[in-house]
Enzyme design. Structure first.
Site, mmCIF file in Angstrom:
data_model
loop_
_atom_site.group_PDB
_atom_site.id
_atom_site.type_symbol
_atom_site.label_atom_id
_atom_site.label_comp_id
_atom_site.label_asym_id
_atom_site.label_seq_id
_atom_site.Cartn_x
_atom_site.Cartn_y
_atom_site.Cartn_z
ATOM 1 N N CYS A 115 26.241 81.126 41.540
ATOM 2 C CA CYS A 115 24.977 80.683 41.765
ATOM 3 C C CYS A 115 23.727 81.522 41.016
ATOM 4 O O CYS A 115 23.784 82.806 41.305
ATOM 5 C CB CYS A 115 24.684 80.389 43.393
ATOM 6 S SG CYS A 115 22.960 79.947 43.337
ATOM 7 N N TRP A 135 29.739 75.148 50.644
ATOM 8 C CA TRP A 135 30.157 76.622 50.552
ATOM 9 C C TRP A 135 31.123 76.946 51.609
ATOM 10 O O TRP A 135 30.907 76.691 52.894
ATOM 11 C CB TRP A 135 29.148 77.327 50.335
ATOM 12 C CG TRP A 135 27.979 77.137 49.228
ATOM 13 C CD1 TRP A 135 26.915 76.746 49.401
ATOM 14 C CD2 TRP A 135 28.448 77.442 47.899
ATOM 15 N NE1 TRP A 135 26.264 76.651 48.415
ATOM 16 C CE2 TRP A 135 27.314 77.122 47.229
ATOM 17 C CE3 TRP A 135 29.614 77.972 47.340
ATOM 18 C CZ2 TRP A 135 27.193 77.056 45.698
ATOM 19 C CZ3 TRP A 135 29.670 77.850 45.888
ATOM 20 C CH2 TRP A 135 28.161 77.601 45.031
ATOM 21 N N ARG A 159 19.618 70.726 52.642
ATOM 22 C CA ARG A 159 20.805 71.218 51.943
ATOM 23 C C ARG A 159 21.323 72.606 52.376
ATOM 24 O O ARG A 159 20.310 73.288 52.937
ATOM 25 C CB ARG A 159 20.452 71.232 50.334
ATOM 26 C CG ARG A 159 20.346 69.980 49.482
ATOM 27 C CD ARG A 159 21.455 69.152 49.527
ATOM 28 N NE ARG A 159 21.498 67.995 48.915
ATOM 29 C CZ ARG A 159 22.470 67.121 48.483
ATOM 30 N NH1 ARG A 159 23.713 67.309 49.020
ATOM 31 N NH2 ARG A 159 22.338 65.793 48.329
ATOM 32 N N VAL A 160 22.382 72.890 52.144
ATOM 33 C CA VAL A 160 22.977 74.219 52.712
ATOM 34 C C VAL A 160 23.178 75.006 51.343
ATOM 35 O O VAL A 160 24.197 74.868 50.716
ATOM 36 C CB VAL A 160 24.175 74.149 53.436
ATOM 37 C CG1 VAL A 160 24.729 75.429 53.723
ATOM 38 C CG2 VAL A 160 23.982 73.373 54.752
ATOM 39 N N THR A 161 22.249 76.034 51.018
ATOM 40 C CA THR A 161 22.336 76.532 49.796
ATOM 41 C C THR A 161 22.507 78.053 50.024
ATOM 42 O O THR A 161 22.229 78.408 50.866
ATOM 43 C CB THR A 161 21.101 76.497 49.092
ATOM 44 O OG1 THR A 161 19.925 76.684 49.869
ATOM 45 C CG2 THR A 161 20.871 74.861 48.841
ATOM 46 N N VAL A 162 22.723 78.705 48.758
ATOM 47 C CA VAL A 162 23.090 80.290 48.864
ATOM 48 C C VAL A 162 21.654 80.564 47.850
ATOM 49 O O VAL A 162 21.348 79.628 46.858
ATOM 50 C CB VAL A 162 24.185 80.657 48.071
ATOM 51 C CG1 VAL A 162 25.156 80.463 49.429
ATOM 52 C CG2 VAL A 162 24.510 79.968 46.996
ATOM 53 N N GLU A 170 14.975 81.471 50.266
ATOM 54 C CA GLU A 170 14.330 81.284 48.861
ATOM 55 C C GLU A 170 14.606 82.540 48.113
ATOM 56 O O GLU A 170 14.207 83.660 48.427
ATOM 57 C CB GLU A 170 13.090 80.939 49.208
ATOM 58 C CG GLU A 170 12.168 81.154 48.008
ATOM 59 C CD GLU A 170 12.782 79.990 46.801
ATOM 60 O OE1 GLU A 170 13.046 80.596 45.781
ATOM 61 O OE2 GLU A 170 12.621 78.859 47.106
ATOM 62 N N SER A 171 15.530 82.319 46.927
ATOM 63 C CA SER A 171 15.984 83.456 46.035
ATOM 64 C C SER A 171 14.539 84.167 45.659
ATOM 65 O O SER A 171 14.603 85.402 45.477
ATOM 66 C CB SER A 171 16.726 83.073 44.964
ATOM 67 O OG SER A 171 16.028 82.201 44.200
ATOM 68 N N TYR A 211 20.020 71.982 35.033
ATOM 69 C CA TYR A 211 20.310 71.261 36.054
ATOM 70 C C TYR A 211 19.889 69.906 35.852
ATOM 71 O O TYR A 211 20.670 68.836 36.209
ATOM 72 C CB TYR A 211 20.080 71.789 37.507
ATOM 73 C CG TYR A 211 20.909 73.025 37.894
ATOM 74 C CD1 TYR A 211 21.932 72.693 38.719
ATOM 75 C CD2 TYR A 211 20.492 74.222 37.579
ATOM 76 C CE1 TYR A 211 22.896 73.921 39.275
ATOM 77 C CE2 TYR A 211 21.385 75.363 38.133
ATOM 78 C CZ TYR A 211 22.470 74.897 38.860
ATOM 79 O OH TYR A 211 23.159 76.025 39.349
#
Length: 341
Positions: free
Chosen positions: A63, A96, A125-128, A143-144, A190
């Site tokens: 990611c 994930w 959503r389940v995000t990294v 939040e990156s 994307y």
């Protein structure tokens, strides 16, 4: 890919029909901040003080958003303060996954279990990446863009770091270039790959390559995006560029040109890859396995290409410009100067 609805996992792909075939990314749900004294940050609530061993980072090596946080963790000397769990490359019907070894805090099998530990009725959503607070037992942030700014300075009183990739005198310029790169490049690839109509795809494609050409011109005159000093904006661009040849050209149909056909962007990417510790955060095979093997609506067979040969260790030509390269020596000097060494 899937999402949680009232705490229940559902295996569903993105719905692009309501947006004329366009992929629209949703914002992050957890926006608290780790600060040096635990005071509230720009968003969310307070109580998250920078402490060694208190926080755990969940990432995917595939990611680009999570990759930002790994690079900052390395450059800011946080490896011994913040431990990491890496999810499996494939993201299929359960989202994930942590694999047969499970994850170390709760022996969870899936990342969505971490989300529901923080909020049992979570929907989204389940995000990294995910930054977890062991003390409060909750998610600080997913939040990156926020996490890299926490890593930039919040732990400085512990590490002695004085490297600043979010310098105050460049805030406005960084925000401006970040917005352009996020919209047309980071998210733009994307929007190309996830588009479900020709018009949506071509709109994103044209914006992506228009901006890449503008960045190529910009980097023909200076070492980094904002001149001689590297900033967070360079990291945010790098994590898309490093995936361009191996994934986005083919899998996402971003094929007007290869990145190697942009000599300034290519050599700029090679320089950042050569910064101290950055190469250790890059795993091209893991990345290809994720994209080609997980996104079956785009690649139904799941066949992963053998190539391309990347040549990431080749020398770069960016030394022709004045600027600061973040070598191991540079980082050591920054740390020493912070403690009076």
């Amino acid at each position: 890919m899937g999402k949680l609805v009232d705490g229940i996992w559902h295996d569903v792909w993105y719905d692009t029909k309501k947006d004329d075939g366009k992929f629209v990314r949703k914002g992050a749900s957890f926006r608290n901040w780790v600060t040096s004294d635990g005071a509230p940050g720009p968003t969310g609530t307070g109580g998250f003080k920078a402490e060694a061993g208190r926080y755990h980072l969940y990432v995917s090596l595939a990611c680009p958003w999570a990759h930002r946080t790994l690079i900052f963790r390395t450059l800011m000397g946080l490896e011994d303060l913040i431990d990491v769990t890496i999810v499996e490359p494939l993201m299929l019907e359960n989202g994930w996954e942590f694999g047969s070894l499970r994850e170390p805090l709760f022996q969870a099998k899936f990342l969505h279990e971490i989300y529901t530990r923080a909020k049992p009725d979570y929907s989204g959503r389940v995000t990294v990446p995910v930054l977890w607070d062991k003390k409060q037992g909750t998610i600080v942030s997913n939040e990156s863009a926020d996490i890299i700014r926490m890593f930039n300075a919040a732990f400085n009183q512990i590490t002695g770091n004085s490297l600043d990739l979010w310098p105050e005198d460049l805030h406005a310029e960084i925000e401006e270039i970040n917005q352009l790169i996020y919209t047309d490049v980071n998210n733009g690839v994307y929007q190309c790959g996830f588009a479900t109509t020709q018009d949506a795809y071509e709109e994103a494609y044209d914006a992506l390559f228009g901006t890449l050409h503008a960045l190529e011109d910009r980097l023909s005159r200076q070492r980094y995006l904002l001149g001689a000093r590297p900033t967070e904006a360079d990291i945010r661009l790098f994590t898309t560029l490093i995936r361009f040849e191996s994934v986005y050209v083919g899998h996402f149909k971003c094929n007007q040109q290869r990145l190697a056909d942009f000599p300034n962007l290519w050599n700029y990417m090679l320089e950042i890859y050569a910064w101290a510790g950055v190469a250790d955060t890059v795993d091209i095979e893991h990345t290809k396995t994720h994209y080609y093997g997980s996104q079956k609506t785009i690649n139904p067979t799941g066949v992963v290409p053998k190539g391309p040969a990347m040549g990431l260790d080749y020398p770069h030509d960016r030394v022709r410009f004045d600027g600061v390269a973040l070598s191991a020596v540079t980082l050591s000097a920054v740390a020493l100067s912070a403690v009076g060494g």
